[in-house]
Design a protein around this motif. Structure first.
Motif, PDB file in Angstrom:
ATOM      1  N   UNK A 182     -11.702  -2.217 -45.116  1.00  9.22           N
ATOM      2  CA  UNK A 182     -12.717  -2.664 -44.157  1.00  9.22           C
ATOM      3  C   UNK A 182     -12.775  -1.608 -43.064  1.00  9.22           C
ATOM      4  N   UNK A 183     -13.878  -0.882 -43.026  1.00 12.58           N
ATOM      5  CA  UNK A 183     -14.026   0.297 -42.174  1.00 12.58           C
ATOM      6  C   UNK A 183     -14.865  -0.071 -40.957  1.00 12.58           C
ATOM      7  N   UNK A 184     -14.345   0.247 -39.768  1.00  9.10           N
ATOM      8  CA  UNK A 184     -15.035  -0.022 -38.501  1.00  9.10           C
ATOM      9  C   UNK A 184     -15.323   1.323 -37.838  1.00  9.10           C
ATOM     10  N   UNK A 185     -16.529   1.821 -38.039  1.00  7.39           N
ATOM     11  CA  UNK A 185     -16.884   3.172 -37.600  1.00  7.39           C
ATOM     12  C   UNK A 185     -16.693   3.365 -36.103  1.00  7.39           C
ATOM     13  N   UNK A 186     -16.980   2.359 -35.295  1.00  6.59           N
ATOM     14  CA  UNK A 186     -16.892   2.501 -33.842  1.00  6.59           C
ATOM     15  C   UNK A 186     -15.471   2.316 -33.317  1.00  6.59           C
ATOM     16  N   UNK A 187     -14.592   1.761 -34.138  1.00 12.26           N
ATOM     17  CA  UNK A 187     -13.227   1.485 -33.707  1.00 12.26           C
ATOM     18  C   UNK A 187     -12.297   1.719 -34.899  1.00 12.26           C
ATOM     19  N   UNK A 188     -12.173   2.990 -35.300  1.00 12.67           N
ATOM     20  CA  UNK A 188     -11.481   3.315 -36.549  1.00 12.67           C
ATOM     21  C   UNK A 188     -10.012   2.920 -36.554  1.00 12.67           C
ATOM     22  N   UNK A 189      -9.408   2.745 -35.382  1.00 16.21           N
ATOM     23  CA  UNK A 189      -8.006   2.337 -35.349  1.00 16.21           C
ATOM     24  C   UNK A 189      -7.815   0.925 -35.887  1.00 16.21           C
ATOM     25  N   UNK A 190      -8.900   0.188 -36.098  1.00 10.71           N
ATOM     26  CA  UNK A 190      -8.798  -1.172 -36.637  1.00 10.71           C
ATOM     27  C   UNK A 190      -9.128  -1.238 -38.120  1.00 10.71           C
ATOM     28  N   UNK A 191      -9.375  -0.101 -38.772  1.00 11.17           N
ATOM     29  CA  UNK A 191      -9.611  -0.112 -40.220  1.00 11.17           C
ATOM     30  C   UNK A 191      -8.428  -0.766 -40.910  1.00 11.17           C
ATOM     31  N   UNK A 192      -8.701  -1.626 -41.890  1.00 11.27           N
ATOM     32  CA  UNK A 192      -7.623  -2.357 -42.524  1.00 11.27           C
ATOM     33  C   UNK A 192      -8.012  -2.767 -43.934  1.00 11.27           C
ATOM     34  N   UNK A 193      -7.008  -3.003 -44.759  1.00 13.08           N
ATOM     35  CA  UNK A 193      -7.237  -3.598 -46.075  1.00 13.08           C
ATOM     36  C   UNK A 193      -7.450  -5.106 -45.943  1.00 13.08           C
ATOM     37  N   UNK A 194      -7.340  -5.617 -44.732  1.00 11.23           N
ATOM     38  CA  UNK A 194      -7.596  -7.027 -44.462  1.00 11.23           C
ATOM     39  C   UNK A 194      -8.846  -7.161 -43.590  1.00 11.23           C
ATOM     40  N   UNK A 195      -9.661  -8.190 -43.815  1.00 12.80           N
ATOM     41  CA  UNK A 195     -10.826  -8.407 -42.948  1.00 12.80           C
ATOM     42  C   UNK A 195     -10.390  -9.003 -41.610  1.00 12.80           C
ATOM     43  N   UNK A 196     -11.245  -8.870 -40.598  1.00  5.70           N
ATOM     44  CA  UNK A 196     -10.957  -9.478 -39.295  1.00  5.70           C
ATOM     45  C   UNK A 196     -10.823 -10.993 -39.428  1.00  5.70           C
ATOM     46  N   UNK A 197      -9.957 -11.574 -38.635  1.00  7.02           N
ATOM     47  CA  UNK A 197      -9.818 -13.021 -38.499  1.00  7.02           C
ATOM     48  C   UNK A 197     -10.991 -13.517 -37.643  1.00  7.02           C
ATOM     49  N   UNK A 198     -11.400 -14.763 -37.830  1.00  4.27           N
ATOM     50  CA  UNK A 198     -12.513 -15.326 -37.062  1.00  4.27           C
ATOM     51  C   UNK A 198     -12.247 -15.297 -35.555  1.00  4.27           C
ATOM     52  N   UNK A 199     -10.979 -15.353 -35.131  1.00  3.10           N
ATOM     53  CA  UNK A 199     -10.623 -15.356 -33.713  1.00  3.10           C
ATOM     54  C   UNK A 199     -10.289 -13.980 -33.156  1.00  3.10           C
ATOM     55  N   UNK A 200     -10.458 -12.929 -33.925  1.00  3.51           N
ATOM     56  CA  UNK A 200     -10.026 -11.602 -33.476  1.00  3.51           C
ATOM     57  C   UNK A 200     -10.735 -11.146 -32.209  1.00  3.51           C
ATOM     58  N   UNK A 201     -11.970 -11.572 -32.010  1.00  2.33           N
ATOM     59  CA  UNK A 201     -12.732 -11.169 -30.831  1.00  2.33           C
ATOM     60  C   UNK A 201     -12.126 -11.640 -29.521  1.00  2.33           C
ATOM     61  N   UNK A 202     -11.254 -12.630 -29.571  1.00  2.00           N
ATOM     62  CA  UNK A 202     -10.584 -13.104 -28.359  1.00  2.00           C
ATOM     63  C   UNK A 202      -9.559 -12.098 -27.852  1.00  2.00           C
ATOM     64  N   UNK A 203      -9.106 -11.217 -28.732  1.00  2.00           N
ATOM     65  CA  UNK A 203      -7.974 -10.359 -28.394  1.00  2.00           C
ATOM     66  C   UNK A 203      -8.285  -8.865 -28.402  1.00  2.00           C
ATOM     67  N   UNK A 204      -9.429  -8.495 -28.904  1.00  2.00           N
ATOM     68  CA  UNK A 204      -9.750  -7.072 -28.976  1.00  2.00           C
ATOM     69  C   UNK A 204     -11.253  -6.879 -28.987  1.00  2.00           C
ATOM     70  N   UNK A 205     -11.726  -5.701 -28.557  1.00  2.00           N
ATOM     71  CA  UNK A 205     -13.170  -5.437 -28.611  1.00  2.00           C
ATOM     72  C   UNK A 205     -13.641  -5.425 -30.060  1.00  2.00           C
ATOM     73  N   UNK A 206     -14.833  -5.899 -30.260  1.00  2.00           N
ATOM     74  CA  UNK A 206     -15.393  -5.922 -31.609  1.00  2.00           C
ATOM     75  C   UNK A 206     -16.365  -4.767 -31.781  1.00  2.00           C
ATOM     76  N   UNK A 207     -16.296  -4.159 -32.928  1.00  2.00           N
ATOM     77  CA  UNK A 207     -17.237  -3.086 -33.240  1.00  2.00           C
ATOM     78  C   UNK A 207     -18.352  -3.672 -34.092  1.00  2.00           C
ATOM     79  N   UNK A 208     -19.256  -2.824 -34.493  1.00  2.00           N
ATOM     80  CA  UNK A 208     -20.320  -3.249 -35.395  1.00  2.00           C
ATOM     81  C   UNK A 208     -19.684  -3.801 -36.664  1.00  2.00           C
TER      82      UNK A 208
END
Length: 199
Positions: A63-89
Motif C-alpha cells: 500500500x503506497x502513499x505517495x505523499x507520505x512514503x514513510x507510511x508505505x506498508x504491506x498492511x492497509x491503514x486502520x479505520x482509526x489511523x487518522x486520529x494518530x497521524x496525518x492522512x495522505x491521498x
C-alpha cells in the motif's frame, strides 16, 4: 552485517546507520528504490535488494502513499489511523516480491546479523516469522524494532505480540527509544531493542 528493514531514502538517519558496515536494504517501492540506489551508489558495502521482508518468499501487495512514503506498508491503514497521524491521498497498490530473511541469508551465505533493524509499518511480526531460523540460533545479536501502540494499520503487530514472539527464542527487551506521543499524552509509537537474554 547490519540489516535495516524498509530503510528509506528520505530517512535522515539512514545514511549514518546504513554506512557503518556491510548492510542490506530491502525496499520495494520504485521511486524509493531509485533514491536508495543513487544515494548508496558509492558505498560498496551496501546491498539494495528489491524485495520486502516477510515470513515467506512470494508476492504481496504494498500500500503506497505517495505523499507520505514513510507510511508505505504491506498492511492497509486502520479505520482509526487518522486520529494518530496525518492522512495522505488514498493509497495505490503495487505488487512486490517478498523474501524471508532466513532464506535470503542462506542463499547469500550470511550466518550472523549484528543489528537487525525492522521498521515495516506494523508488519514486524511477519518479518520476524521469516527470521526464526536465525533467532533460534541466536544469530541476531540485537534487534531494533518499531513498535506501534495505537491502531494505524489493520492487522499490525502489537508490542505484546513482538515481545512474546521474541521471548520464545530467548530474546528479551533491552530498552525503549524515541517515543512519540499525541497532544493528549497518548503513546503512539517508538522503538525497542531486544537482545538474547543471558542465562
Amino acid at each position: 552485517m547490519r540489516y535495516r528493514g524498509q530503510c528509506r531514502a528520505d530517512d535522515r538517519t539512514a545514511g549514518r546507520s546504513v554506512c557503518e558496515g556491510p548492510d542490506l536494504c530491502l525496499r520495494t517501492v520504485s521511486g524509493v528504490r531509485a533514491k536508495l540506489r543513487s544515494r548508496f551508489r558509492e558505498q560498496p558495502r551496501v546491498t539494495c535488494v528489491e524485495a520486502a521482508a516477510d515470513a515467506t518468499n512470494g508476492t504481496k501487495t504494498m500500500h503506497v502513499h505517495a505523499e507520505l512514503s514513510v507510511t508505505n506498508s504491506l498492511l492497509p491503514f486502520h479505520a482509526d489511523s487518522g486520529k494518530y497521524m496525518p492522512q495522505s491521498a488514498p493509497s495505490t497498490e503495487q505488487a512486490v516480491s517478498t523474501v524471508s530473511l532466513d532464506s535470503y541469508c542462506v542463499s547469500e551465505g550470511i550466518d550472523r546479523i549484528d543489528l537487525l533493524k525492522i521498521d515495516t509499518q506494523g508488519f514486524e511480526r511477519q518479518v520476524l516469522e521469516g527470521t526464526q531460523g536465525l533467532l533460534s540460533r541466536k544469530a541476531v545479536a540485537s534487534l531494533y524494532c518499531e513498535m506501534i501502540f495505537v491502531p494505524v494499520y489493520r492487522g499490525q503487530a502489537t508490542f505484546y505480540d513482538l515481545a512474546g514472539y521474541l521471548g520464545r527464542f530467548g530474546y528479551g527487551l533491552y530498552d525503549f527509544y524515541d517515543f512519540v506521543y499525541d497532544s493528549t499524552g497518548q503513546l503512539k509509537w517508538g522503538n525497542a531493542v531486544f537482545r538474547p537474554m543471558q542465562p
